[in-house]
Write a protein that holds these residues in place. Structure first.
Motif, short mmCIF file in Angstrom:
data_model
loop_
_atom_site.label_atom_id
_atom_site.label_comp_id
_atom_site.label_asym_id
_atom_site.label_seq_id
_atom_site.Cartn_x
_atom_site.Cartn_y
_atom_site.Cartn_z
N SER A 59 -55.16 45.64 53.89
CA SER A 59 -55.19 44.22 54.74
C SER A 59 -54.34 43.24 54.41
N PRO A 60 -53.54 42.74 55.24
CA PRO A 60 -52.85 41.51 55.01
C PRO A 60 -53.74 40.09 55.04
N TYR A 61 -54.78 40.08 55.31
CA TYR A 61 -55.65 39.31 55.57
C TYR A 61 -56.79 39.05 54.55
N VAL A 120 -57.33 40.21 50.72
CA VAL A 120 -55.89 40.52 50.92
C VAL A 120 -55.72 41.78 49.96
N VAL A 144 -53.24 48.28 62.88
CA VAL A 144 -54.64 47.59 62.92
C VAL A 144 -54.49 46.33 63.54
N TYR A 146 -56.51 42.84 63.95
CA TYR A 146 -57.59 41.90 63.46
C TYR A 146 -58.10 40.79 63.96
N GLN A 727 -54.14 34.43 50.57
CA GLN A 727 -53.16 35.09 50.18
C GLN A 727 -52.88 35.13 48.65
N LEU A 728 -52.87 36.37 48.16
CA LEU A 728 -52.41 36.63 46.77
C LEU A 728 -51.14 35.92 46.39
N SER B 86 -48.21 40.83 57.12
CA SER B 86 -48.46 40.46 58.40
C SER B 86 -47.61 39.15 58.74
N GLY B 115 -49.18 37.06 55.88
CA GLY B 115 -50.02 37.64 55.04
C GLY B 115 -49.43 39.05 54.30
N GLY B 116 -50.43 39.46 53.17
CA GLY B 116 -50.21 40.48 52.37
C GLY B 116 -48.95 40.49 51.52
#
Lengths: 817, 153
Positions: A59-61, A120, A144, A146, A727-728, B86, B115-116
């Motif tokens: 997941s990027p979120y 994330v 994917v 979201y 976000q990391l 993203s 993101g990510g």
């Protein structure tokens, strides 16, 4: 990494009944030869014919609902065997058991995200392909969609009723909360001359093992047996979770742990991935392997517990701490995979090394949209010990007292040992004040102060910080019943098997996994010590295999427990084997068993001097057994389970013996801080530790240095930092900074030896170090910058944080030009 | 991240509008953009190479024209996915008469959320990389406008 100056004192170990004294000797570690010559065998070295490899889609979120997952394109790519989404996996496995009491026990946790993503890096789909590269390429093609949701990024706001909810099934972000109250807290505050209010934040970080998480599952459809190769370091905690999730009887699961390249606790929470490779192997009928990427480890492995304290300390004018009260918020991340154990583990060191009697802490463990937390060197205790050390510094600073004197005034005294703290935990010996004095001597405090003064006059800022901490080991699992009285866990135990074959050779196997701490050496030393052999002549089986190694449900490498728990089991097994050898030898030598001495590979009659090599004993007992009476036991294989005398703590008053041994450490740091750039230069670092009798002092020293360096890098470099959007921000080693030999001076170590009143052989567990470096460095930086009057509430001392604290401040004593 | 800016084209509004409204020309303006597929009058897809620091790879984008007022206003959303990351971008473009009768002034404002894996390096490096990409897009657009004007309406 860093060289060390040491002066280990002689080690007082109970004299062995027989044989040569191998316990207490710094023999070179047996396994280091294979580790340093490229002959170690780690998970990825295990090769099975026909293995398929996986790549995860992340997941990027931080928080989003999964609208759809399109796997068509990925599935059609060359070499791809299958693509599974979280929904596919959900149909094949049961969710993981939750430790928390209701309502958080209703959280549904699966190997892949189902319906929602909550941090994330959370895996949402998996591609299985012929090789790793094809799998990674195909994972890119999984689409994917979201619906993004607002994330919850800090523990205090997560607990508020208006926060977005991560797990709708439980309707709250609360994992657990409860009040720990010992003594008369309000009475203590009523008597206080001074009440100090503070807020502290212990930042989020983990460790950097060279080898990352990995697993290889191979399901045999003929026998219905699953062989799971894993580098999980608590395989017998992992196995029941895998079995229940897969609905597979435990007699059909064989767990094999090869050599492990470091863990520091971070390889305990890898079970979701173990379930994933296992179910894929069962589905596809072929071995399936996963080796983690560093970016995956950083984003979706295990982070250490991030904790915030809002605290008040009641203090007398003379610096005596009377009581502490406040709130602690543990940021558990998105799933409770070992949590809320951290909400009680800290209570092993509830009062740290101090004599005060009154403590009330409302502890909250909450979900946030971050990576799940779990054991990391000093798990849950380092956070609490940081609080105590910082409070001691605050007391001294507010009262204008010396920071060392305040500690000394409050330390439990050597003549009070063993000392029972108000929550029932028992400190098993030591002289805390003497260790503090020794660190002050090693640093030569008076000359440091003179140097500090001289440098300040030239606009340079030198500082010294000293901190003390407990290194508790061998936890009593019953402490988790404080958070959930229905959990079927208690005590701690370890199993070891020592056996002699018909050629008289001695073998050892035990439950703890070896992640590089020298377990094979330590086990060989104890067994050799008891059986009158050379450690080289004892074969300690490497790794762990549930088919060949004995174990209990507590087995594994965690809580610095192997020397104590494994040591107790090895001692028990070796002594019973010695007794059996003595009985057989006595018959053959026509003497009494008590007359038999085991020494230099022989069983010898003290009375007559007649001797038989162990090869004869083994040969007669196992191959020529009619030479012995039929009622004589010829079984030369002994399995022994060591179980310390714990009791179950009451979940009502939250009192009990939460752990077995308490090593302690005092660390001293000398830093120079550049007030312009905020950069901290660590100039000197000293550590005194006392883990009681040492089985192998060189191994202890390695652990002490390792723990110190780990804490130093945590204080100055590493942080798993998240942005407000979830976000990391430290997703690779370019941002997650680890210490190198250039960042850390040689760690100077000295050992005190006060035998434990609780551990077998007078030994205490050692290795986590209580995170002592974090408060030591915070104290040193504050001391350096004391002319500017800045204080730090955070455990992470970045140049940025120091600079921003310094902004607009001038030294109180202006430096001459 | 937020970006905004303006640019003046030496072309009348209808020419500029035609160019920015046409996925083929927009695709040409974007560096390393390929595989354009126009999926409907208001949507198109394609992929672009993205590389920042150690993270490099291909992103797949979905574009959607969310709102338009021919000749003067366009709101375009782009949703990109790839390399474990993203990018979600909302762009608003406004056209107005420029300094001369044949000039068009374009103002734009974009809001991007990353993101990510890419987000980790966003703070330090992504701003610069995005800035460069945006500059390239407008340089290319200006060139396309010039070529479009030369070719006649």
């Amino acid at each position: 990494m860093s060289a060390a100056r040491t002066s280990p004192r002689s080690v007082a170990v109970p004299a062995p009944a027989e044989g040569t004294g191998w316990v207490g000797k710094s023999i070179p570690t047996k396994e280091s030869v294979r580790f340093t010559t490229g002959h170690g065998s780690y998970l990825d070295d295990v090769k099975l014919e026909g293995t398929a490899h996986i790549a995860l889609v992340h997941s990027p979120y931080a928080h989003a609902r999964i609208r759809s997952i399109d796997v068509k394109e990925a599935s059609a790519m060359p070499g791809v065997l299958a693509v599974y989404t979280g929904e596919d996996i959900r149909k094949l496995v049961d969710p993981f058991m939750q430790l928390a009491p209701p309502p958080a026990d209703k959280v549904l946790d699966y190997p892949l995200a189902v319906e929602k993503v909550r941090f994330v890096g959370e895996p949402v789909a998996v591609v299985v392909a012929r090789d790793r590269y094809l799998a990674a390429d195909a994972a890119e093609m999984v689409q994917v969609d979201y619906d993004v949701l607002p994330p919850v990024m800090d523990a205090e706001s997560a607990a508020s009723p208006s926060a977005p909810i991560l797990h709708e099934a439980i309707g709250t972000n609360r994992v657990w909360d409860g009040v720990y109250e010992y003594g008369d807290v309000d009475g203590a505050f009523a008597q206080a001359d001074l009440v100090i209010q503070e807020k502290f934040h212990y930042h989020r970080f983990n460790s950097a093992p060279l080898e990352l998480n990995a697993a290889l599952a191979s399901f045999d459809r003929r026998t219905g047996e699953l062989t799971l190769y894993t580098n999980n370091v608590m395989p017998m905690f992992c196995m029941p979770l895998v079995a229940s999730s897969l609905r597979l009887p435990s007699d059909r699961i064989r767990v094999i742990v090869p050599d492990v390249g470091g863990s520091f606790g971070n390889k305990i929470n890898s079970f979701p991935y173990m379930v994933l490779v296992s179910v894929l192997s069962m589905q596809l009928g072929r071995p399936v392997k996963w080796t983690e990427l560093r970016s995956e480890f950083l984003a979706a492995g295990t982070h250490g517990n991030e904790r915030t304290f809002q605290i008040e300390a009641a203090v007398r004018k003379d610096g005596t701490l009377l009581g502490l009260r406040g709130e602690a918020f543990d940021d558990t991340g998105a799933y409770a995979r070992y949590e809320p154990a951290g909400a009680v583990i800290w209570a092993q060191v509830a009062f740290s090394m101090y004599r005060h009697k009154n403590l009330r802490l409302h502890f909250h463990s909450v979900f946030t949209n971050k990576c799940p937390v779990g054991p990391n060197r000093g798990y849950s205790r380092a956070q609490h010990l940081f609080l105590y050390e910082r409070i001691m510094d605050r007391i001294a600073d507010r009262l204008g007292l010396d920071r060392g004197e305040v500690r000394e005034r409050n330390f439990v005294r050597a003549d009070e040992m063993p000392y029972q703290a108000p929550n029932g935990t028992v400190l098993d010996g030591g002289d805390y004040a003497r260790a503090l004095h020794r660190v002050q001597e090693m640093l030569d405090l008076p000359s440091l102060r003179a140097q500090q003064k001289a440098l300040r006059a030239r606009g340079r800022y030198l500082g010294v910080g000293i901190a003390a901490a407990l290194d508790s080991a061998g936890n009593n699992f019953a402490q988790v019943r404080v958070i959930n009285p229905h959990l079927p866990f208690s005590g701690n135990s370890e199993s070891a098997r020592v056996w002699m074959d018909m050629m008289g050779r001695v073998h050892v196997a035990m439950g703890p996994t070896n992640q590089g701490q020298g377990h094979e050496t330590m086990a060989s030393q104890i067994v050799a010590h008891e059986l009158g052999l050379n450690p080289e002549d004892v074969h300690a089986l490497p790794g762990f295999d549930s088919h060949s190694h004995p174990y209990t449900g507590h087995s594994g490498a965690y809580a610095s427990r192997t020397a104590v728990m494994g040591g107790g089991a090895l001692l028990g097994a070796a002594r019973e084997l010695r007794r059996r050898i003595q009985v057989i030898a006595a018959h053959l030598l026509k003497t009494a068993p008590e007359d038999i001495l085991l020494e230099k590979g022989e069983a010898r009659s003290r009375r007559t001097g007649n001797a038989l090599p162990l090869s004869v004993i083994g040969g007669v007992a196992l191959g020529n057994s009619l030479e012995l009476p039929l009622d004589m036991d010829t079984n030369l294989s002994v399995t022994y389970v060591y179980r310390p005398p714990f009791r179950i703590p009451s979940h009502v008053d939250k009192k009990g013996n939460f752990t077995l041994t308490y090593s302690y450490q005092v660390h001293g740091a000398v830093v120079e801080v550049d007030p312009e750039t905020g950069k901290v230069h660590l100039r000197r670092y000293v550590a005194v530790d006392d883990c009681g009798n040492m089985i192998n002092p060189a191994i202890v020293e390695g652990q002490v240095i390792g723990a110190a360096v780990h804490g130093i890098e945590a204080a100055l470099l590493c942080e798993a930092k998240y942005g407000a959007d979830g976000q990391l921000l430290a997703s690779s080693f370019t941002d997650y900074l680890c210490a190198t030999s250039l960042d850390v001076p040689p760690v100077e170590v000295e050992h005190f030896i006060t035998p434990s009143t609780a551990g077998p052989m007078g030994v205490r567990g050692v290795g986590e170090g209580g995170g002592t470096a974090l408060p030591a460095l915070a104290a040193a930086v504050e001391d350096a910058l004391s002319p500017f009057g800045v204080t730090f509430q955070d455990s992470h001392l970045t140049p940025e944080r120091i600079q921003s604290a310094m902004r607009g401040r001038a030294p109180t004593v202006p430096s001459p030009p | 991240m937020e970006f905004q800016g303006n640019v003046e084209f030496a072309a009348p509004r209808e020419v500029v509008w035609k160019i920015i409204r046409d996925p083929t020309t927009v695709a040409k303006a974007m560096p390393d953009f390929r595989d354009l597929v126009v999926t409907s009058p208001t949507s198109f897809t394609g992929s672009a190479k993205v590389g920042v620091s150690v993270i490099r790879g291909s992103f797949r984008f979905q574009f959607q024209i969310e709102e338009e007022n021919p000749g003067s206003f366009l709101r375009l959303s782009a949703r990109g996915r790839g390399i474990g990351s993203s990018v979600d971008i909302q762009t608003r473009v406004t056209l107005a008469d420029g300094g001369s009768p044949t000039a068009t002034r374009m103002e734009w404002k974009a809001e991007a959320q990353v993101g990510g894996a890419l987000a980790g390096i966003a703070q330090r490096l992504l701003d610069q990389a995005a800035d460069r990409t945006v500059r390239d897009i407008f340089t290319n657009l200006s060139r396309l406008v010039r070529e479009g004007t030369a070719a006649g309406p």
